[in-house]
Design a protein around this motif. Structure first.
Motif, PDB file in Angstrom:
ATOM      1  N   THR A   1       0.922  -1.172  -0.035  1.00  0.00           N
ATOM      2  CA  THR A   1      -0.130   0.176  -0.037  1.00  0.00           C
ATOM      3  C   THR A   1       0.838   1.048  -0.054  1.00  0.00           C
ATOM      4  N   GLY A   2       0.336   2.392  -0.674  1.00  0.00           N
ATOM      5  CA  GLY A   2       1.149   3.444  -0.503  1.00  0.00           C
ATOM      6  C   GLY A   2       0.133   4.622  -0.153  1.00  0.00           C
ATOM      7  N   GLY A   3       0.247   5.328   1.152  1.00  0.00           N
ATOM      8  CA  GLY A   3      -0.370   6.133   1.618  1.00  0.00           C
ATOM      9  C   GLY A   3       0.060   6.697   2.797  1.00  0.00           C
ATOM     10  N   ALA A   4      -1.040   6.649   3.875  1.00  0.00           N
ATOM     11  CA  ALA A   4      -0.447   7.122   5.158  1.00  0.00           C
ATOM     12  C   ALA A   4       0.551   6.470   5.715  1.00  0.00           C
ATOM     13  N   THR A   5       0.646   5.121   5.381  1.00  0.00           N
ATOM     14  CA  THR A   5       1.619   4.325   6.044  1.00  0.00           C
ATOM     15  C   THR A   5       1.841   3.178   4.791  1.00  0.00           C
ATOM     16  N   VAL A   6       2.840   2.150   5.034  1.00  0.00           N
ATOM     17  CA  VAL A   6       3.090   1.299   4.387  1.00  0.00           C
ATOM     18  C   VAL A   6       2.685  -0.155   4.888  1.00  0.00           C
ATOM     19  N   GLY A   7       1.904  -0.903   3.999  1.00  0.00           N
ATOM     20  CA  GLY A   7       1.638  -2.171   4.486  1.00  0.00           C
ATOM     21  C   GLY A   7       1.626  -3.245   3.136  1.00  0.00           C
ATOM     22  N   ALA A   8       1.855  -4.518   3.733  1.00  0.00           N
ATOM     23  CA  ALA A   8       1.824  -5.484   2.718  1.00  0.00           C
ATOM     24  C   ALA A   8       0.929  -6.569   2.779  1.00  0.00           C
ATOM     25  N   GLY A   9       0.143  -6.576   1.790  1.00  0.00           N
ATOM     26  CA  GLY A   9      -0.709  -7.591   1.680  1.00  0.00           C
ATOM     27  C   GLY A   9      -0.331  -9.059   1.087  1.00  0.00           C
ATOM     28  N   VAL A  10      -0.365 -10.110   1.763  1.00  0.00           N
ATOM     29  CA  VAL A  10       0.661 -11.321   0.897  1.00  0.00           C
ATOM     30  C   VAL A  10      -0.191 -12.508   0.931  1.00  0.00           C
TER      31      VAL A  10
ATOM     32  N   VAL B   1       5.286 -11.750  -7.712  1.00  0.00           N
ATOM     33  CA  VAL B   1       5.111 -10.403  -8.195  1.00  0.00           C
ATOM     34  C   VAL B   1       4.788  -9.552  -6.894  1.00  0.00           C
ATOM     35  N   VAL B   2       5.227  -8.477  -6.695  1.00  0.00           N
ATOM     36  CA  VAL B   2       4.982  -7.157  -5.896  1.00  0.00           C
ATOM     37  C   VAL B   2       4.446  -6.151  -6.465  1.00  0.00           C
ATOM     38  N   THR B   3       3.061  -5.856  -6.273  1.00  0.00           N
ATOM     39  CA  THR B   3       2.400  -4.743  -6.858  1.00  0.00           C
ATOM     40  C   THR B   3       2.533  -3.501  -5.735  1.00  0.00           C
ATOM     41  N   MET B   4       2.820  -2.336  -6.306  1.00  0.00           N
ATOM     42  CA  MET B   4       2.649  -1.256  -5.646  1.00  0.00           C
ATOM     43  C   MET B   4       1.460  -0.156  -5.893  1.00  0.00           C
ATOM     44  N   GLY B   5       0.628   0.191  -4.463  1.00  0.00           N
ATOM     45  CA  GLY B   5      -0.579   0.911  -4.865  1.00  0.00           C
ATOM     46  C   GLY B   5      -0.278   2.218  -4.512  1.00  0.00           C
ATOM     47  N   GLY B   6      -1.580   3.085  -4.423  1.00  0.00           N
ATOM     48  CA  GLY B   6      -1.590   4.253  -3.959  1.00  0.00           C
ATOM     49  C   GLY B   6      -0.394   5.239  -4.628  1.00  0.00           C
ATOM     50  N   HIS B   7       0.217   5.941  -3.709  1.00  0.00           N
ATOM     51  CA  HIS B   7       1.336   7.141  -4.403  1.00  0.00           C
ATOM     52  C   HIS B   7       2.421   6.477  -4.985  1.00  0.00           C
ATOM     53  N   PHE B   8       3.034   5.196  -4.776  1.00  0.00           N
ATOM     54  CA  PHE B   8       3.733   4.322  -5.216  1.00  0.00           C
ATOM     55  C   PHE B   8       3.361   4.083  -6.674  1.00  0.00           C
ATOM     56  N   ALA B   9       2.328   4.012  -6.873  1.00  0.00           N
ATOM     57  CA  ALA B   9       1.881   3.803  -8.601  1.00  0.00           C
ATOM     58  C   ALA B   9       1.574   5.039  -9.132  1.00  0.00           C
ATOM     59  N   VAL B  10       1.474   6.037  -8.781  1.00  0.00           N
ATOM     60  CA  VAL B  10       1.316   7.464  -9.148  1.00  0.00           C
ATOM     61  C   VAL B  10       2.888   7.933  -9.577  1.00  0.00           C
ATOM     62  N   LEU B  11       3.653   7.665  -8.659  1.00  0.00           N
ATOM     63  CA  LEU B  11       5.057   8.329  -8.949  1.00  0.00           C
ATOM     64  C   LEU B  11       5.978   6.871  -9.417  1.00  0.00           C
ATOM     65  N   ALA B  12       5.421   5.974  -9.775  1.00  0.00           N
ATOM     66  CA  ALA B  12       6.366   4.697 -10.467  1.00  0.00           C
ATOM     67  C   ALA B  12       7.237   5.096 -11.517  1.00  0.00           C
ATOM     68  N   PRO B  13       6.840   5.831 -12.277  1.00  0.00           N
ATOM     69  CA  PRO B  13       8.021   6.215 -13.560  1.00  0.00           C
ATOM     70  C   PRO B  13       9.282   6.648 -12.817  1.00  0.00           C
ATOM     71  N   TRP B  14       9.113   7.200 -11.717  1.00  0.00           N
ATOM     72  CA  TRP B  14      10.459   7.906 -11.065  1.00  0.00           C
ATOM     73  C   TRP B  14      10.966   6.787  -9.891  1.00  0.00           C
TER      74      TRP B  14
END
Length: 446
Positions: A264-273, A380-393
């Motif tokens: 998750t990318g947001g107020a904190t970082v968590g991992a759903g596994v 696979v590890v997918t990144m959500g939230g702001h990680f996805a928005v800023l993924a190109p960088w």
């Protein structure tokens, strides 16, 4: 990048800072049989196994429903051939599921030698499930039908970190009531509601700790049920990461992947596994808190009180404060989206300071992912939230760090990618989980 606002059930662009909603066999007696049936638990990620025993009819329903969901349109003969259930059992189950409007016949026929076959698809039109999320600066609700089709997506601005837990639950209940009324008004029955929270969640739906919200021992499930006046459907609470990975496994680009992690990318970082297709929860449901793994002993103090946690380095507030030093000159941030938009704009303009900061943040992110890769070896590890928005960088530095720190060659085959589910992944996962009762073969209450 503007916040969408409600216009019926359609999306229209609205001011970034304005208050808004956005759409977006045989037994030994009836009592014993019933007891055994109640004990059959089928997780939404677990493939049910067929049986022709009467007291596991619920399991066989699940086999049929999942086969149709994955292979529709399909015939009764297809179901029997691919599941191992005999034709008589399939015929009986399909008749029952059609009667309950969980399956329907399409009238289509296969091109085959011999008698044409009537094809089946999921129906579920009378039913819906809700998923909700408490985010850093908004509340989200999603409604889906049995086939996973979205019926509504609403987002309401709300600064939960600055609100008391009781106020947050009241706001959540208000949004839930609107969604319930809308879905009920369509003639649908709510099967369940699941809420995602950025923190620890126990098996009773209580949040013992959510540092991003400043919560301790908040009985979210109990309080929400009371606020909704004890509705006749299940209310559950889970971590935002656990629900997001369910959405990825069902609806994402890597749907069906057995070994999958969502960050998750947001107020904190968590991992759903997911490991072997099953959720990894731990003894009390507290697994996945990768955000509070220390990755830099000299790093900033985290909201949990420790130093150098991944959350303190790469969560949304940390990213914005690192890249926009002036962000809190006028007071605490209650809406992070405009600031994230500023970061994107500067990155596109190739601002040297922002690009360097994003590379540093990507390196920290890759360090955290490498820990997951070494422990779990996900595909696979997918990144959500702001990680996805800023993924190109973020991704170039993150991938490089992952490969440098992972023990196995080529990071054990682990791919690090941006999620494509957008900002409502957790709520979508919550709605998907709320359908688990039916997917496990239990019939909705008439």
């Amino acid at each position: 990048m503007t916040r969408p606002t409600i216009n019926g059930d359609h999306l229209t662009a609205g001011p970034a800072r304005a208050p808004r909603y956005a759409m977006m066999g045989a037994g030994t007696g009836m009592a014993q049989r019933r007891r055994r049936e109640r004990q059959i638990v089928i997780d939404i990620q677990t493939e049910p196994q067929p049986s022709d025993l009467g007291d596991v009819r619920v399991t066989n329903r699940a086999v049929v429903l999942r086969h149709v969901r994955r292979h529709a349109p399909c015939s009764r003969a297809d179901i029997a051939a691919h599941t191992g259930l005999n034709k008589a059992t399939v015929s009986s189950l399909v008749t029952e599921l059609i009667d309950r409007r969980l399956l329907r016949e399409t009238g289509l026929t296969e091109n085959r030698v011999g008698r044409p076959a009537t094809m089946l698809v999921l129906d579920g039109e009378p039913y819906a499930a809700l998923g909700m999320e408490i985010g850093a600066d908004e509340l989200v609700v999603v409604a889906v039908d049995l086939g996973g089709n979205r019926l509504l997506t609403w987002r309401r601005a709300f600064a939960a970190p600055l609100a008391a837990p009781a106020e947050t639950v009241r706001a959540l209940a208000t949004l839930a009531r609107r969604a319930i009324n809308r879905v009920n008004g369509q003639g649908r029955t709510i099967l369940g509601l699941t809420v995602g929270v950025p923190g620890l969640v126990d098996t009773a739906g209580t949040v013992p700790l959510a540092t991003a919200l400043g919560w301790r021992d908040v009985p979210v499930a109990t309080a929400l049920r009371a606020a909704l006046r004890d509705p006749d459907f299940t209310i559950a609470v889970d971590t935002d990461a656990n629900l997001a990975v369910v959405a990825e496994q069902r609806h994402g680009v890597y749907a069906g992947t057995a070994d999958l992690v969502h960050l998750t990318g947001g107020a904190t970082v968590g991992a759903g596994v997911l490991t072997g297709g099953r959720p990894l929860r731990g003894a009390r449901g507290f697994a996945g808190e990768v955000g509070h793994v220390p990755v830099d002993p000299a790093g900033p103090v985290c909201e949990c009180g420790r130093r150098g946690c991944l959350t303190a380095l790469v969560a949304l507030p940390a990213v914005v404060r690192r890249l926009l030093p002036d962000v809190e000159v006028d007071g605490p941030v209650t809406d992070w989206l405009p600031e994230l938009e500023r970061v994107q704009t500067l990155a596109r303009q190739e601002d040297p300071g922002v690009l360097a900061g994003l590379a540093e943040i990507g390196t920290h992110l890759g360090h955290g992912v490498s820990i997951l890769a070494n422990l779990l070896n996900p595909q696979v590890v997918t990144m959500g939230g702001h990680f996805a928005v800023l993924a190109p960088w973020l991704l170039p530095a993150a991938r490089a760090e992952l490969h440098a720190r992972a023990l196995a060659p080529a990071a054990g085959g682990c791919q690090l990618v941006a999620s494509r589910l957008g900002a409502t992944a957790t709520a979508l996962g919550g709605a998907t989980v709320a359908l688990a009762t039916v997917e496990s073969g239990r019939l909705p209450v008439s």
